[in-house]
Design a protein around this motif. Structure first.
Motif, PDB file in Angstrom:
ATOM      1  N   ASN A  46      93.480 -77.972 -44.991  1.00 51.04           N
ATOM      2  CA  ASN A  46      93.193 -76.788 -45.806  1.00 51.04           C
ATOM      3  C   ASN A  46      94.015 -76.744 -47.091  1.00 51.04           C
ATOM      4  O   ASN A  46      93.521 -76.307 -48.132  1.00 51.04           O
ATOM      5  N   THR A  47      95.281 -77.161 -47.019  1.00 53.80           N
ATOM      6  CA  THR A  47      96.085 -77.153 -48.240  1.00 53.80           C
ATOM      7  C   THR A  47      95.571 -78.195 -49.236  1.00 53.80           C
ATOM      8  O   THR A  47      95.644 -77.990 -50.451  1.00 53.80           O
ATOM      9  N   LYS A  48      95.067 -79.292 -48.709  1.00 58.67           N
ATOM     10  CA  LYS A  48      94.448 -80.290 -49.581  1.00 58.67           C
ATOM     11  C   LYS A  48      93.207 -79.702 -50.254  1.00 58.67           C
ATOM     12  O   LYS A  48      92.948 -79.929 -51.444  1.00 58.67           O
ATOM     13  N   LYS A  49      92.461 -78.907 -49.497  1.00 58.55           N
ATOM     14  CA  LYS A  49      91.221 -78.321 -49.988  1.00 58.55           C
ATOM     15  C   LYS A  49      91.485 -77.197 -50.997  1.00 58.55           C
ATOM     16  O   LYS A  49      90.869 -77.158 -52.075  1.00 58.55           O
ATOM     17  N   TYR A  50      92.377 -76.264 -50.646  1.00 54.30           N
ATOM     18  CA  TYR A  50      92.565 -75.070 -51.473  1.00 54.30           C
ATOM     19  C   TYR A  50      93.652 -75.218 -52.536  1.00 54.30           C
ATOM     20  O   TYR A  50      93.613 -74.541 -53.560  1.00 54.30           O
ATOM     21  N   LEU A  51      94.632 -76.083 -52.284  1.00 52.69           N
ATOM     22  CA  LEU A  51      95.749 -76.213 -53.216  1.00 52.69           C
ATOM     23  C   LEU A  51      95.771 -77.555 -53.938  1.00 52.69           C
ATOM     24  O   LEU A  51      96.568 -77.757 -54.843  1.00 52.69           O
TER      25      LEU A  51
END
Length: 463
Positions: free
Chosen positions: A262-267
Motif C-alpha cells: 500500500n505504501t508503494k501504491k499510495y506514497l
C-alpha cells in the motif's frame, strides 16, 4: 508572511489504554483516544496530521488569536474527559525563508523536551478520599455521589464503552490454550525517507493522509478473522492489537506485506515495517504485554537497521512470556532466560527476528512456519528437543550425542520424515543441520529450536 506550526502529542497512551485487563475498559480507553481527533474544531486547511495521538496544525499570522485560544483550552478539554493522559504542546514560527521540514524537526525536538517535564495528574488523591483498590486512585464522584467501584479514569472508559457497544460483553481474544497475543507494529525510517522530498505543509498533509490510508487498508486486508482480533491503536504507521495467539504470526506477516504494498501504491515509496509479538496467558497484565511487544519491535528494528540503515527490511520478533511481570527484553530477558552457558560455550535461544525476505544471517517467517508445521505433528521429536536444550545448557558434547540418538530413533521408527525436516531447517538457513543446529552471528551461536518449541506451545494442536 509568518506562519506558526503547532504540535500536540498525547502522552501515556499505552499506559492509559492497557492499565487494566478488563477488555471493556481497554476498548473504552481506545475509543476515547480515537475521539481526540474530533476535538479539533478548525478549518480543514489548518490540519496537517490528526491521528494516532499526534496533531500537527498550521496557522497563518492573522489567526494568532485562534492559536492562542487553542493552546490555552485544548489540553484542559482533552484531559478532563480522559483522566490519565497528558497533552504536550509546542509552537514553531516559520516563513518562506525557513524550510518547512526544518521547522517540523524543530517542533519534534520541542515536543520531546516537553515530554520530559513532570506532569501532575488531574485526579490527585488526597488522604481523605476513599481509594479504589485496583488502581490506587481516588473513587469517582458522579452526580454528587461517590462511585464505589471505579476511579474517575475507569468510569470514563466504561461510559465510553457503553456509549458505543451498549451492554455487549466483550472477551479477550484467546485460543483453546487460553493464549493471547499483543502485537505492536511500526514503520521503519519514515522521517528520513521522505524528509528531503516534502517542501510544504500541503505536501506533508497529503503524505500523512496517504500513510493513514495505507495502514488502515493493510489492517483490513490482513484481518481475515475479525472475531479473533481487537483493534486498539491504528493510525499513522502504528498498530497495536490484541488477538488470538493462533493467528498472530500469520496476521502480522500479512499486515506487513499489505503495508509495504500500500505504501508503494499510495506514497510511491518502499516503506518497510517491524513488529513485536508478545504471547501470554489471557490474564497476564496487558501493560506488561504491550511493553514487551514494543521492546520486541525495537529489537527487530535494531537488527533490520544493522542490515540496511537507509531502508531496513521488514521483520518481526516474538516471545512467549512465562513470568508474572516483565522489565527489559534485551538487557534482562536475553542474558537471564535466553542464554545457555555450558562447559564450553554460550548459545543464544533468541533466533529471530524473522524477515519477510531472505537475509544472510536471518530466516524468513514463512520458512519458520514451515519448520514449526512439521514439529506440530504427533510423531515429531519436540519433547526430545526440549530435553536436548536442557542438556545443551550443561554439556555441548552430550547434547550433540543426544541429537544423534534422536535422529537414529526417528529413522528406525519411520513415523517422522527426518530428511524433510532437515531440508526445512536448511531453508530456514543453509548453515543449519539437525545435528549441528547453530548459526553464528557476530561471534555468537544461535539455535532455532527454543523458539520453534515455544511457538508450538502457545498454539492449538488442531491448527
Amino acid at each position: 508572511m509568518k506562519q506558526y506550526l503547532y504540535g500536540a502529542s498525547i502522552g501515556g497512551i499505552q499506559k492509559y489504554i492497557f492499565k487494566t485487563n478488563d477488555l471493556r475498559s481497554i476498548v473504552g480507553a481506545s475509543e476515547l483516544v480515537k475521539s481526540i481527533n474530533e476535538e479539533i474544531k478548525l478549518e480543514e486547511k489548518n490540519i496537517i496530521i490528526n491521528a494516532a495521538g499526534n496533531i500537527r496544525l498550521v496557522f497563518d499570522e492573522n489567526k494568532l488569536d485562534e492559536l492562542k485560544n487553542l493552546v490555552l483550552t485544548f489540553p484542559k478539554r482533552i484531559m478532563q474527559k480522559r483522566f490519565g493522559i497528558h497533552i504536550f504542546q509546542a509552537i514553531i514560527e516559520f516563513d518562506d525563508k525557513i524550510n518547512f521540514m526544518s521547522a517540523l524537526q524543530e517542533l519534534e525536538k520541542a515536543l520531546a523536551i516537553q515530554q520530559n517535564k513532570h506532569q501532575i495528574p488531574l485526579d490527585l488523591t488526597p488522604f481523605f478520599v476513599k481509594i479504589e483498590p485496583k488502581s490506587g486512585r481516588g473513587l469517582a464522584i458522579k452526580d454528587s455521589k461517590i462511585v464505589e467501584n471505579h476511579d474517575k479514569a475507569t468510569l470514563q472508559k466504561l461510559e465510553k464503552y457503553k456509549e458505543i457497544y451498549q451492554e455487549k460483553n466483550l472477551e479477550i481474544p484467546k485460543n483453546g490454550k487460553k493464549k493471547t497475543a499483543v502485537i505492536h507494529a511500526d514503520g521503519n525510517s519514515i522521517g528520513t525517507r521522505i524528509g528531503s522530498k516534502i517542501k510544504s505543509p500541503e505536501e506533508y498533509k497529503k503524505f500523512s493522509q496517504n500513510l493513514e490510508k495505507a495502514t488502515k487498508e493493510a489492517f483490513k486486508s490482513a484481518n481475515k478473522n475479525t472475531y479473533s482480533i481487537r483493534e486498539i491503536i491504528l493510525g499513522g504507521d502504528d498498530m497495536s492489537i490484541i488477538c488470538d495467539a493462533n493467528i498472530a504470526l500469520e496476521f502480522t506477516r500479512d499486515f506487513i506485506v499489505a503495508f509495504e504494498k500500500n505504501t508503494k501504491k499510495y506514497l510511491e515509496e518502499d516503506i518497510t515495517m517491524c513488529a513485536g509479538i508478545a504471547f501470554c496467558n489471557h490474564k497476564f497484565p496487558f501493560h506488561y504485554a504491550i511493553n514487551l511487544a514494543e521492546q520486541l519491535c525495537s529489537f527487530a528494528k535494531k537488527n533490520s537497521k544493522a542490515i540496511d540503515k537507509k531502508s531496513p527490511p521488514s521483520s518481526l520478533m516474538f516471545y512467549n512470556t512465562q513470568n508474572s511481570s516483565f522489565d527489559d527484553y534485551e538487557l534482562q530477558t536475553i542474558p537471564q532466560e535466553l542464554c545457555l552457558q555450558n562447559n564450553e560455550e554460550e548459545i543464544f535461544l533468541n533466533f529471530g527476528p524473522y524477515f519477510l525476505t531472505k537475509q544472510d544471517e536471518f530466516s524468513t517467517i514463512d520458512d519458520f512456519l514451515e519448520v514449526a508445521k512439521m514439529l506440530k505433528t504427533d510423531a515429531s521429536p519436540r519433547t526430545r528437543l526440549r530435553d536436548y536444550l536442557t542438556i545443551l545448557g550443561q554439556n555441548s558434547y552430550e547434547a550433540k550425542e543426544q541429537l544423534s540418538r534422536i535422529k537414529q530413533i526417528l529413522q528406525l521408527k519411520n513415523k517422522f520424515d527426518i530428511d524433510e525436516f532437515e531440508k526445512r531447517l536448511k531453508n530456514l538457513n543453509a548453515k543449519l543441520e539437525f545435528e549441528a543446529p547453530f548459526l553464528v552471528r557476530n561471534n555468537a551461536k544461535f539455535t532455532p529450536f527454543h523458539e520453534l518449541i515455544s511457538y508450538i506451545s502457545v498454539i492449538d494442536e488442531e491448527r
